[in-house]
Design a protein around this motif. Structure first.
Motif, PDB file in Angstrom:
ATOM      1  N   MET A 149      70.421   3.144 -17.035  1.00 62.27           N
ATOM      2  CA  MET A 149      70.163   1.816 -17.596  1.00 62.27           C
ATOM      3  C   MET A 149      71.285   0.862 -17.166  1.00 62.27           C
ATOM      4  SD  MET A 149      68.115  -0.010 -19.467  1.00 62.27           S
ATOM      5  CE  MET A 149      67.135   1.257 -20.281  1.00 62.27           C
ATOM      6  N   ASN A 150      70.915  -0.289 -16.625  1.00 60.44           N
ATOM      7  CA  ASN A 150      71.905  -1.210 -16.076  1.00 60.44           C
ATOM      8  C   ASN A 150      72.358  -2.287 -17.048  1.00 60.44           C
ATOM      9  OD1 ASN A 150      69.732  -2.917 -16.260  1.00 60.44           O
ATOM     10  ND2 ASN A 150      69.376  -3.069 -14.054  1.00 60.44           N
ATOM     11  N   GLY A 151      71.859  -2.256 -18.273  1.00 53.98           N
ATOM     12  CA  GLY A 151      72.276  -3.241 -19.261  1.00 53.98           C
ATOM     13  C   GLY A 151      71.528  -4.548 -19.201  1.00 53.98           C
ATOM     14  N   HIS A 152      70.582  -4.666 -18.256  1.00 60.03           N
ATOM     15  CA  HIS A 152      69.797  -5.900 -18.175  1.00 60.03           C
ATOM     16  C   HIS A 152      68.945  -6.027 -19.432  1.00 60.03           C
ATOM     17  CE1 HIS A 152      67.114  -9.024 -16.729  1.00 60.03           C
ATOM     18  NE2 HIS A 152      67.853  -9.151 -15.642  1.00 60.03           N
ATOM     19  N   ASP A 166      66.334  -7.705 -20.242  1.00 66.86           N
ATOM     20  CA  ASP A 166      64.885  -7.602 -20.086  1.00 66.86           C
ATOM     21  C   ASP A 166      64.448  -6.143 -19.965  1.00 66.86           C
ATOM     22  OD1 ASP A 166      64.620 -10.321 -20.212  1.00 66.86           O
ATOM     23  OD2 ASP A 166      64.462 -10.607 -18.052  1.00 66.86           O
ATOM     24  N   ASP A 167      65.232  -5.329 -19.238  1.00 64.75           N
ATOM     25  CA  ASP A 167      64.896  -3.908 -19.102  1.00 64.75           C
ATOM     26  C   ASP A 167      64.952  -3.208 -20.453  1.00 64.75           C
ATOM     27  OD1 ASP A 167      64.659  -4.344 -16.398  1.00 64.75           O
ATOM     28  OD2 ASP A 167      66.619  -3.495 -15.893  1.00 64.75           O
ATOM     29  N   LEU A 168      65.947  -3.552 -21.258  1.00 70.40           N
ATOM     30  CA  LEU A 168      66.064  -2.951 -22.589  1.00 70.40           C
ATOM     31  C   LEU A 168      64.863  -3.341 -23.459  1.00 70.40           C
ATOM     32  CD1 LEU A 168      69.858  -3.634 -23.309  1.00 70.40           C
ATOM     33  CD2 LEU A 168      68.816  -1.441 -22.697  1.00 70.40           C
ATOM     34  N   ALA A 169      64.491  -4.618 -23.408  1.00 69.10           N
ATOM     35  CA  ALA A 169      63.361  -5.085 -24.212  1.00 69.10           C
ATOM     36  C   ALA A 169      62.061  -4.434 -23.770  1.00 69.10           C
ATOM     37  CB  ALA A 169      63.252  -6.605 -24.124  1.00 69.10           C
ATOM     38  N   ARG A 170      61.880  -4.332 -22.449  1.00 68.47           N
ATOM     39  CA  ARG A 170      60.663  -3.726 -21.912  1.00 68.47           C
ATOM     40  C   ARG A 170      60.569  -2.256 -22.306  1.00 68.47           C
ATOM     41  NH1 ARG A 170      56.399  -6.001 -20.933  1.00 68.47           N
ATOM     42  NH2 ARG A 170      55.770  -4.427 -22.451  1.00 68.47           N
ATOM     43  N   LYS A 171      61.683  -1.539 -22.201  1.00 69.95           N
ATOM     44  CA  LYS A 171      61.690  -0.121 -22.546  1.00 69.95           C
ATOM     45  C   LYS A 171      61.337   0.074 -24.017  1.00 69.95           C
ATOM     46  CE  LYS A 171      64.606   4.024 -22.516  1.00 69.95           C
ATOM     47  NZ  LYS A 171      65.947   4.588 -22.196  1.00 69.95           N
ATOM     48  N   TYR A 172      61.891  -0.774 -24.889  1.00 70.20           N
ATOM     49  CA  TYR A 172      61.594  -0.625 -26.316  1.00 70.20           C
ATOM     50  C   TYR A 172      60.132  -0.953 -26.603  1.00 70.20           C
ATOM     51  CZ  TYR A 172      61.848  -0.934 -31.348  1.00 70.20           C
ATOM     52  OH  TYR A 172      61.624  -0.729 -32.687  1.00 70.20           O
ATOM     53  N   LEU A 173      59.630  -2.048 -26.028  1.00 63.94           N
ATOM     54  CA  LEU A 173      58.227  -2.406 -26.232  1.00 63.94           C
ATOM     55  C   LEU A 173      57.302  -1.269 -25.810  1.00 63.94           C
ATOM     56  CD1 LEU A 173      57.962  -6.139 -25.164  1.00 63.94           C
ATOM     57  CD2 LEU A 173      56.945  -5.153 -27.222  1.00 63.94           C
ATOM     58  N   LEU A 176      70.482 -13.826 -20.476  1.00 67.35           N
ATOM     59  CA  LEU A 176      71.608 -14.756 -20.450  1.00 67.35           C
ATOM     60  C   LEU A 176      72.917 -13.980 -20.595  1.00 67.35           C
ATOM     61  CD1 LEU A 176      72.422 -17.783 -20.426  1.00 67.35           C
ATOM     62  CD2 LEU A 176      72.363 -17.702 -22.920  1.00 67.35           C
ATOM     63  N   PHE A 177      72.905 -12.996 -21.518  1.00 67.38           N
ATOM     64  CA  PHE A 177      73.980 -12.019 -21.616  1.00 67.38           C
ATOM     65  C   PHE A 177      73.359 -10.627 -21.563  1.00 67.38           C
ATOM     66  CE2 PHE A 177      78.323 -13.460 -22.741  1.00 67.38           C
ATOM     67  CZ  PHE A 177      78.128 -14.825 -22.554  1.00 67.38           C
ATOM     68  N   PRO A 178      73.958  -9.684 -20.821  1.00 71.36           N
ATOM     69  CA  PRO A 178      73.407  -8.333 -20.745  1.00 71.36           C
ATOM     70  C   PRO A 178      73.625  -7.558 -22.041  1.00 71.36           C
ATOM     71  CG  PRO A 178      75.475  -8.439 -19.564  1.00 71.36           C
ATOM     72  CD  PRO A 178      75.151  -9.849 -19.986  1.00 71.36           C
ATOM     73  N   TRP A 179      72.931  -6.444 -22.138  1.00 65.41           N
ATOM     74  CA  TRP A 179      73.032  -5.528 -23.273  1.00 65.41           C
ATOM     75  C   TRP A 179      72.598  -6.167 -24.593  1.00 65.41           C
ATOM     76  CZ3 TRP A 179      73.066  -0.743 -21.923  1.00 65.41           C
ATOM     77  CH2 TRP A 179      73.719  -0.341 -20.761  1.00 65.41           C
ATOM     78  N   THR A 180      71.712  -7.147 -24.536  1.00 65.36           N
ATOM     79  CA  THR A 180      71.182  -7.741 -25.770  1.00 65.36           C
ATOM     80  C   THR A 180      70.174  -6.793 -26.404  1.00 65.36           C
ATOM     81  OG1 THR A 180      71.459  -9.966 -24.890  1.00 65.36           O
ATOM     82  CG2 THR A 180      69.951  -9.709 -26.747  1.00 65.36           C
ATOM     83  N   VAL A 181      70.294  -6.580 -27.687  1.00 65.62           N
ATOM     84  CA  VAL A 181      69.346  -5.740 -28.409  1.00 65.62           C
ATOM     85  C   VAL A 181      67.936  -6.302 -28.203  1.00 65.62           C
ATOM     86  CG1 VAL A 181      69.642  -7.084 -30.531  1.00 65.62           C
ATOM     87  CG2 VAL A 181      68.792  -4.750 -30.679  1.00 65.62           C
ATOM     88  N   PRO A 182      66.925  -5.442 -28.010  1.00 67.58           N
ATOM     89  CA  PRO A 182      65.558  -5.953 -27.874  1.00 67.58           C
ATOM     90  C   PRO A 182      65.179  -6.794 -29.094  1.00 67.58           C
ATOM     91  CG  PRO A 182      65.637  -3.656 -27.211  1.00 67.58           C
ATOM     92  CD  PRO A 182      66.985  -3.975 -27.804  1.00 67.58           C
ATOM     93  N   PRO A 183      64.831  -8.065 -28.892  1.00 65.55           N
ATOM     94  CA  PRO A 183      64.541  -8.931 -30.036  1.00 65.55           C
ATOM     95  C   PRO A 183      63.506  -8.363 -30.992  1.00 65.55           C
ATOM     96  CG  PRO A 183      64.788 -10.255 -28.074  1.00 65.55           C
ATOM     97  CD  PRO A 183      64.810  -8.828 -27.621  1.00 65.55           C
ATOM     98  N   ILE A 184      62.450  -7.733 -30.470  1.00 64.35           N
ATOM     99  CA  ILE A 184      61.404  -7.193 -31.336  1.00 64.35           C
ATOM    100  C   ILE A 184      61.945  -6.081 -32.232  1.00 64.35           C
ATOM    101  CG2 ILE A 184      60.569  -5.514 -29.654  1.00 64.35           C
ATOM    102  CD1 ILE A 184      57.754  -6.026 -30.622  1.00 64.35           C
TER     103      ILE A 184
END
Length: 291
Positions: A1-4, A6-13, A192-200
């Motif tokens: 995981m690269n900390g992007h 969007d990738d974190l949000a997509r994985k959680y969704l 905008l900043f990496p490693w943001t918790v998935p908003p959902i």
């Protein structure tokens, strides 16, 4: 995981599945209330900018498409005359302003949007800091880190509903509730900043913390009706879709935006029917399961 983010949000969704309930269901209503008005869908067009660079239809054509779909249009900051042109076409318009240090300029923009007939205005408070650690600027205007007192003063300065975008923590949500803002948008602001918790992921915790004190909306990687359903089932009051609308707008223009919003609303309605949810306020939480 690269900390992007969007990738974190997509994985959680994608880790969330839906337990369908085929018995005792019925035709659902996707009717949605926002800032005192009723819309056909809770899937709003999220904030973007530079519409004229995406397609010849431009921001006004995009606004017409969103309005025809029975939805709300959010926009990144754009010129005053473009706000007026979209409202003149009947759009329920929300301009996202920046957290300016100069209150006079900020209040000038807010006053403009109120007089122009916007349904609300927003501010992306996560835009204050740069990745280099300092406060940023917006077209020569210095930005500041907003305090609860700042948000309270802004909310009290206008009759126009005020929403704060970029919230991803319970602490910020509580501060917004204490400041008296109308609502918040949980968003990673497109990495905008990496490693943001998935908003959902934060919807339930934040809704528990603020109750009915403010509305909670969600964006970030909600690119179809199924993703939107998941967010609403977890307790979101509405959702914003941006990047997937940008893609179809760039490729096919405004008509494709209207078609996508209507198609994803139909998917949402089908999901609600298959979980025995009569409306968006009564989607059963237990239909969402992790896999």
């Amino acid at each position: 995981m690269n900390g992007h983010s969007d990738d974190l949000a997509r994985k959680y969704l994608d880790s969330l599945s839906i337990a369908w309930n085929h018995v005792n269901g019925g035709e659902a209503s996707t009717e949605f209330s926002f800032c005192g008005k009723t819309f056909a869908t809770p899937i709003m067009a999220g904030g973007m900018a530079h519409y004229h660079k995406m397609h010849a239809d431009g921001i006004v054509g995009f606004a017409k498409a969103v309005t025809n779909a029975g939805s709300v249009m959010w926009s990144g900051y754009c010129e005053d005359e473009l706000v007026e042109a979209c409202v003149a076409e009947g759009a329920s318009f929300v301009r996202i302003l920046k957290p300016l240090a100069d209150r006079d300029v900020l209040e000038k923009w807010i006053d403009h949007d109120e007089k122009a007939g916007c349904i609300a205005f927003a501010m992306d408070v996560d835009h204050s800091f740069t990745k280099q650690g300092g406060l940023g600027e917006f077209f020569g205007h210095p930005l500041k880190a907003m305090q609860t007192a700042d948000l309270r003063e802004i909310a009290a300065s206008t009759s126009l509903p005020f929403l704060v975008k970029g919230v991803v923590s319970v602490a910020d949500a509580i501060a917004c509730a204490e400041a008296g803002v109308y609502g918040i948008v949980l968003s990673n602001h497109q990495n905008l900043f990496p490693w943001t918790v998935p908003p959902i992921m934060m919807v339930e915790e934040i809704k528990k913390a603020v109750g009915d004190d403010l509305k909670v909306y969600v964006d970030s990687c909600l690119d179809d009706g199924y993703a939107c359903f998941k967010a609403l089932a977890l307790g979101a009051d509405g959702v914003c879709m941006a990047r997937s609308l940008r893609t179809v707008f760039m490729e096919k223009g405004a008509d494709a935006v209207e078609e996508k919003l209507k198609r994803d609303t139909a998917i949402l309605k089908a999901c609600m029917g298959k979980t025995a949810a009569p409306d968006i306020r009564h989607i059963p939480r237990d239909c969402i399961r992790s896999v």
